[in-house]
Scaffold this active site. Structure first.
Site, PDB file in Angstrom:
ATOM      1  N   SER A 229      24.461 -14.688 -41.057  1.00 49.42           N
ATOM      2  CA  SER A 229      23.710 -13.483 -41.416  1.00 49.42           C
ATOM      3  C   SER A 229      24.643 -12.304 -41.628  1.00 49.42           C
ATOM      4  CB  SER A 229      22.757 -13.082 -40.289  1.00 49.42           C
ATOM      5  OG  SER A 229      21.553 -13.781 -40.369  1.00 49.42           O
TER       6      SER A 229
ATOM      7  N   ASP B  42      14.926  -8.974 -45.608  1.00 49.37           N
ATOM      8  CA  ASP B  42      15.259  -9.115 -44.195  1.00 49.37           C
ATOM      9  C   ASP B  42      14.152  -8.544 -43.310  1.00 49.37           C
ATOM     10  OD1 ASP B  42      16.996  -8.978 -41.655  1.00 49.37           O
ATOM     11  OD2 ASP B  42      18.419  -9.749 -43.119  1.00 49.37           O
TER      12      ASP B  42
ATOM     13  N   HIS C  64      18.140  -6.611 -37.211  1.00 54.31           N
ATOM     14  CA  HIS C  64      18.877  -7.516 -38.100  1.00 54.31           C
ATOM     15  C   HIS C  64      19.024  -6.954 -39.518  1.00 54.31           C
ATOM     16  CE1 HIS C  64      19.403 -11.274 -40.505  1.00 54.31           C
ATOM     17  NE2 HIS C  64      20.032 -11.707 -39.440  1.00 54.31           N
TER      18      HIS C  64
END
Ligand SMILES: *[C@@H]1O[C@H](CO)[C@@H](O)[C@H](O)[C@H]1NC(C)=O
Ligand SMILES: *[C@@H]1O[C@H](CO)[C@@H](O)[C@H](O)[C@H]1NC(C)=O
Ligand SMILES: *[C@@H]1O[C@H](CO)[C@@H](O)[C@H](O)[C@H]1NC(C)=O
Ligand SMILES: *[C@@H]1O[C@H](CO)[C@@H](O)[C@H](O)[C@H]1NC(C)=O
Ligand SMILES: *[C@@H]1O[C@H](CO)[C@@H](O)[C@H](O)[C@H]1NC(C)=O
Ligand SMILES: *[C@@H]1O[C@H](CO)[C@@H](O)[C@H](O)[C@H]1NC(C)=O
Ligand SMILES: *[C@@H]1O[C@H](CO)[C@@H](O)[C@H](O)[C@H]1NC(C)=O
Length: 760
Positions: free
Chosen positions: A541, A145, A210
Site C-alpha cells: 500500500s 482508498d 490509510h
C-alpha cells in the site's frame, strides 16, 4: 452499445422463456452481482439501457440497482438471485456477471489495528527529489482508498495554480466534508458506500488514515518538522509535489467493494484524472481472472482512456504465486525496505544487549530488572505447547505471566498484535517476539513495551533463561538508525510472482519503498478539529503511491506519453543494486529475483531519461485477450478500440502472450531443447540524431540467449525498431525458473529488460 437493438430484443424474448422455466421464486435469496458489459460508448452508456435490461429480468421487483457504470466502463451492479444473474449473463452484450467481491487494503496492519493505534508518526518518501514538481502540465492523481483528511498540512494548496480547466470532477458535500475541504491540491472528492455499508456514513473523510497516508505519499507537499513521537523527524513530502489529488473513497470498515471500485473508475475516467493509484486488491487466495476482477476491468478501461493505473502487488509474500493486480495493463508494485530502522533492544542478565526491531513508546527503564519468562514455560494446563510458545490466546497461565516480560515464538502465523494483547491481558509487562520474517519492517506496538528479535539472537537469551533461577531483562526505548545497510531489501510481506493469471507476463513490475514509511495520517480520535499528524506504515500500500507519484512526474514532463511508455520508463531504468553496491536481496538474504521485484527498485532519476520505451499498444492488449481465450465477439464488447479488421490470430495459445510488447519477458513451458523466439519493439524517445545501442546479455546457466540484431541504430525521435530474442535450453529439462536480462546501452542510456524462462 456494442450489440444491435435487434439482438437485444431477441435476447429479451429468449430470456422470458428462461424465466418461466426457472420460475423466479418469491422466497429467493439475493446477492449483489456486478454485470460487466464492456466498454461504454463515447458519450457514456445509457443508464436507461441498464435499467431496462435489469427490469426485464426482475419483472415487478424494484430497487435492485446499486450502481450504473456509464463512463469508460459499461455495466451495473444489482441485487439479484442466482437465477437472475445467470439469465443476465446470457445477454450477448454482457461479458460477465459475478458476485461483488470485497477487496482489502494492502497494509500489513489490518483495519482493526489501524483503528487500534491511537497515535501517529511521520516523514516520507526517501526517494523523491523535491524538484520533481509538475511543470507546464497539470497532473491529476486519482486515489481509490479510504478517503482523505483534508486538514493535513500535506494537502495545503499554498502557491498552487488554479485548478486545471480539464478537470471535470466534483467535490461532494457529505458528513464532515464539504466543498471548502477541497482546494487547489485536493481538487475533487467522491465517496461510495458498498452494498453492505447501509448504516455507515458516506463521506470522503478518511476515518481510517490509510487513504491520507497514500495520498500524501503520492502528492503531499513538503511539511518540515514532521516526526512520529519525535522519531524519524524530518520533512514529509510526496513523490510529485505539484500534482493534484482527486479522492475516491471506496473502502469502509467492511472492506473495499468491487462495485464501488468500478463506480470510482467510471467516475475517474469521466473526471479527467491522469494517474490512478490503488493500494488494495484481492487476497492471494482468491485472485480472479480478468473478467471477474473489478480492478482489472476498471484498469483496462482507464488505460484505454490514457490513464496510467498503478496498483499494489499485495502483502501475501514471501510465498511464490501470491502477486495480485497482475493484469498486463496495470503497473504492479512490490515493496522494499528503506535504510531507516527502528530499534528497541533487549537488555538482559547483567549487561548483555541484543538487537530488537520495533517501535514502542514505553519506557520501563534501562536496567534489566524485570522478571523474564519463555511463554512455553507458562503453558496453561491442557493447552498445546506450541500454542503456548507462540503466545496464542488462551494458551498461557496468567499467574506465570503477570509482572513478567514474555518471550513469544512466531512459527505459527498469527498477527503479533494478538500476542501483544494476550500478554497484556494476562498482565505481562512486556513481550519479546522471536521472528526472522519481519526484518526491516518495524512493528508499531505503541505504548506497550514489545520488540522483535532474530532467532539467532534468541538462542542466547533462551540459554540465559535456562542457566539461571531468576532471569531478568528490560526492553529499551526505541531509537532510529539511519543509513542502515543493506537497503533496499525486499520486504518480507511483499507478494511474489509468478502471476497466477498469466505466467507469460512477468509480475510484479517494479519495487518501491514500502517499509516504515512516514506520511500524513488522520487526527487520532476522529475529531475533525484535531491537528492531523503523521504515521509510519508498511505494506505494498505504501510502495504503490511512490510509483504513482513518479508516474505523475513523468506525465508532467512528457504529457503525450501513453501509460505503457510511462510504465516502460520506470521499469527499464530500475536498479538491482543496494547501498552496499551488492545485488538487492530478499528479507532472508537471498539474491532477489524478478519474482520479488520485477524490473528492480524504482529509480527516480533514470526514469526521466529512459532513452527507449516499449509501447504496449491497444492491439497488444487485444491479442493478450485472444491468447487468454477470449473470442472476437467478446473482445469487441470489452474494448472500444478494436481496430477495423482486427481478428484474433489464427494460432492462439497462452504461450504467445510472451510476445506482447511488454517491458519484461516471461517464457513458460520451455521444454526439451526447443527454442522460443520472442519479439520486442522499442521506440526512441531520446531525441533526433543517430544513437546506436549495443547489447549486453545476462543469461543464466542452462539457457542460451541470443538476440538479433545485436545493435539498434535510431536516427529520429519516435522511430521504432524491433529485435528477436531466442531462448534455447542447453539441457533437456530445465528445473527451476531461470532469470536474466538484456540491456541496450548508448551514451547515458541503459534500457534493461528482465526475463524469466521456465519449463513449468
Ligand atoms: C455523442 O454526442 C455528440 C454531441 O452531443 C453527438 O454528436 C454524437 O452523435 C454522440 N455519439 C453517440 C455515439 O451517441
Ligand atoms: C530545480 O529546478 C530549478 C529550476 O528548474 C533548477 O535551477 C535547480 O537546479 C533544480 N534543483 C535541483 C536540485 O535539481
Ligand atoms: C464547511 O465546513 C467548514 C468546517 O467544518 C465550515 O466552517 C464551513 O462553514 C462549511 N461550509 C459549508 C458551505 O457548509
Ligand atoms: C533449555 O533447556 C531445555 C530443557 O532443559 C532444553 O530442551 C533447551 O534446548 C534449552 N535451551 C537452550 C537455548 O539452551
Ligand atoms: C464467444 O465467447 C462467448 C463466451 O464464452 C460465447 O458465449 C460466444 O458464443 C462466443 N462467440 C463465438 C462467435 O464463438
Ligand atoms: C506446452 O507446449 C507444448 C508444445 O511444446 C504444448 O503441446 C502444450 O499445450 C503447452 N502447455 C501449455 C500449458 O501451454
Ligand atoms: C524469430 O522470428 C522472426 C519473425 O517473428 C524471424 O524473422 C526470425 O528469423 C526468427 N529467428 C529465429 C532464430 O528463428
Amino acid at each position: 452499445m456494442k450489440y444491435s437493438a435487434l439482438c437485444y430484443v431477441l435476447f429479451l424474448v429468449l430470456f422470458d422463456v428462461f424465466l418461466v422455466e426457472s420460475g423466479a421464486d418469491e422466497g429467493e435469496k439475493y446477492g449483489v452481482y456486478i454485470v460487466y458489459m464492456g466498454a461504454a460508448t463515447a458519450n457514456g452508456s445509457s443508464k436507461n439501457e441498464h435499467a431496462q435490461l435489469l427490469s426485464s429480468v426482475l419483472k415487478r421487483r424494484k430497487n435492485a440497482l446499486v450502481h450504473s457504470y456509464e463512463h469508460g466502463i459499461s455495466g451495473f451492479t444489482a441485487r439479484l438471485s442466482a437465477a437472475e444473474a445467470q439469465s443476465i449473463a446470457k445477454n450477448p452484450g454482457v461479458v460477465s456477471v459475478f458476485p461483488d467481491p470485497v477487496y482489502q487494503l494492502h497494509t500489513t496492519r489490518s483495519w482493526d489495528f489501524l483503528k487500534y493505534g491511537t497515535d501517529v508518526k511521520i516523514d516520507l518518501s526517501p526517494n523523491s527529489d523535491s524538484n520533481l514538481s509538475s511543470r507546464g502540465y497539470d497532473v491529476i492523481i486519482g486515489i481509490l482508498d479510504t478517503g482523505i483528511w483534508p486538514e493535513s498540512k500535506s494537502f495545503s494548496d499554498k502557491d498552487m495554480d488554479p485548478i486545471p480547466s480539464s478537470w471535470k470532477g466534483t467535490c461532494v458535500e457529505a458528513r464532515d466534508f464539504n466543498s471548502s475541504n477541497c482546494n487547489r491540491k485536493i481538487i475533487g472528492a467522491r465517496s461510495y458506500n458498498g452494498p453492505d455499508d447501509d448504516g455507515l456514513v458516506n463521506t470522503p473523510r478518511d476515518m481510517n488514515g490509510h487513504g491520507t497516508h497514500v495520498a500524501s505519499t503520492a502528492a503531499g507537499i513538503k511539511v518540515p518538522g514532521a516526526s512520529y513521537h519525535g522519531l524519524a523527524s524530518g520533512t514529509a513530502k510526496g513523490g510529485s509535489l505539484g500534482s493534484r489529488i482527486a479522492v475516491y473513497r471506496i473502502c469502509t470498515p467492511n472492506g473495499c467493494a468491487g462495485s464501488s471500485i468500478l463506480a470510482a473508475f467510471s467516475d475517474a475516467i469521466k473526471d479527467g484524472v491522469h494517474i490512478l493509484s490503488l493500494s488494495l486488491g484481492s487476497p492471494a487466495s482468491s485472485i480472479s481472472d480478468f473478467k471477474n476482477d473489478p480492478i482489472a476491468i476498471g484498469a483496462f478501461h482507464a488505460v484505454e482512456n490514457g490513464i496510467t493505473v498503478v496498483c499494489s502487488a499485495g502483502n501475501d509474500g514471501p510465498s511464490e504465486k501470491t502477486v495480485s493486480n497482475g493484469a498486463p495493463w496495470i503497473l504492479t508494485v512490490a515493496a522494499t525496505t528503506i535504510d531507516r530502522r527502528f530499534e528497541s533492544n533487549v537488555a538482559f542478565d547483567k549487561n548483555k544487549v541484543i538487537k530488537g526491531e520495533a517501535i514502542n513508546f514505553a519506557n520501563i527503564g534501562k536496567s534489566p530488572v524485570h522478571p523474564l519468562i519463555y511463554a512455553k514455560s507458562a503453558k496453561k494446563a491442557g493447552a498445546d505447547e506450541r500454542d503456548a510458545r507462540n503466545c496464542y490466546p488462551d494458551s498461557m497461565d496468567g499467574k506465570k505471566i503477570k509482572g513478567k516480560i514474555v518471550i513469544c515464538d512466531n512459527d505459527e502465523d498469527i498477527n503479533s498484535y494478538y500476542k501483544m494483547n494476550e500478554v497484556r491481558n494476562l498482565e505481562g509487562i512486556g513481550a519479546v517476539l522471536v521472528s526472522d520474517k519481519t526484518n526491516g519492517d518495524a512493528s508499531d506496538f505503541n505504548e506497550f513495551p514489545m520488540t522483535v528479535i532474530r532467532s539467532k539472537d534468541a538462542v542466547e537469551i533462551l540459554a540465559y533463561l535456562n542457566s539461571t533461577k531468576n532471569p531478568v531483562a528490560t526492553i529499551l526505548p526505541t531509537t532510529v538508525v539511519s543509513q542502515y545497510k543493506p537497503a533496499p531489501a525486499i520486504a518480507y510481506f511483499s507478494s511474489r510472482g509468478p502471476s497466477s493469471i498469466s505466467r507469460n507476463i512477468l509480475k510484479p513490475d517494479i519495487a518501491a519503498p514500502g517499509s516504515n514509511i512516514l506520511a500524513a495520517w488522520t487526527a487520532s480520535d476522529g475529531k475533525v478539529t484535531d491537528i492531523p499528524k503523521f504515521k509510519i506504515m508498511s505494506g505494498t500500500s505504501m510502495s504503490c503511491p511512490h510509483v504513482s507519484g513518479m508516474a505523475a512526474v513523468l506525465k508532467s514532463h512528457y504529457p503525450s506519453w501513453s501509460p505503457s511508455a510511462i510504465k516502460s520508463a520506470i521499469m527499464t531504468t530500475a536498479s538491482q543494486i543496494n547501498n552496499m553496491k551488492a545485488p538487492i536481496t530478499t528479507e532472508l538474504g537471498a539474491t532477489a529475483t524478478a519474482y520479488d521485484y520485477g524490473a528492480g527498485e524504482m529509480s527516480t532519476n533514470g526514469a526521466l531519461q529512459p532513452g527507449l520505451v516499449y509501447e504496449t499498444t491497444a492491439t497488444d492488449y487485444l491479442n493478450f485477450l485472444c491468447y487468454h481465450g477470449y473470442n472476437i465477439s467478446t473482445i469487441k464488447v470489452i474494448s472500444k478500440d478494436v481496430p477495423a479488421g482486427f481478428a484474433c490470430p489464427k494460432k492462439s495459445e497462452a504461450n504467445m502472450i510472451s510476445n506482447i510488447n511488454y517491458p519484461s519477458i516471461a517464457v513458460f513451458n520451455l521444454t526439451g531443447k526447443h527454442s522460443r523466439n520472442i519479439t520486442r519493439t522499442l521506440t526512441n524517445v531520446a531525441g533526433d540524431g543517430t544513437t546506436t545501442y549495443s547489447l549486453t546479455i545476462e543469461a543464466p546457466t542452462g539457457l542460451t540467449v541470443t538476440v538479433h540484431p545485436t545493435s539498434l541504430q535510431f536516427t529520429k525521435i519516435g522511430q521504432r525498431l524491433s529485435y528477436h530474442i531466442i531462448f534455447t535450453p542447453t539441457v533437456s529439462s530445465i528445473q527451476k525458473d531461470m532469470f536474466g536480462s538484456i540491456t541496450w546501452t548508448a551514451k547515458n542510456f541503459n534500457v534493461r529488460t528482465p526475463f524469466v524462462a521456465s519449463s513449468r
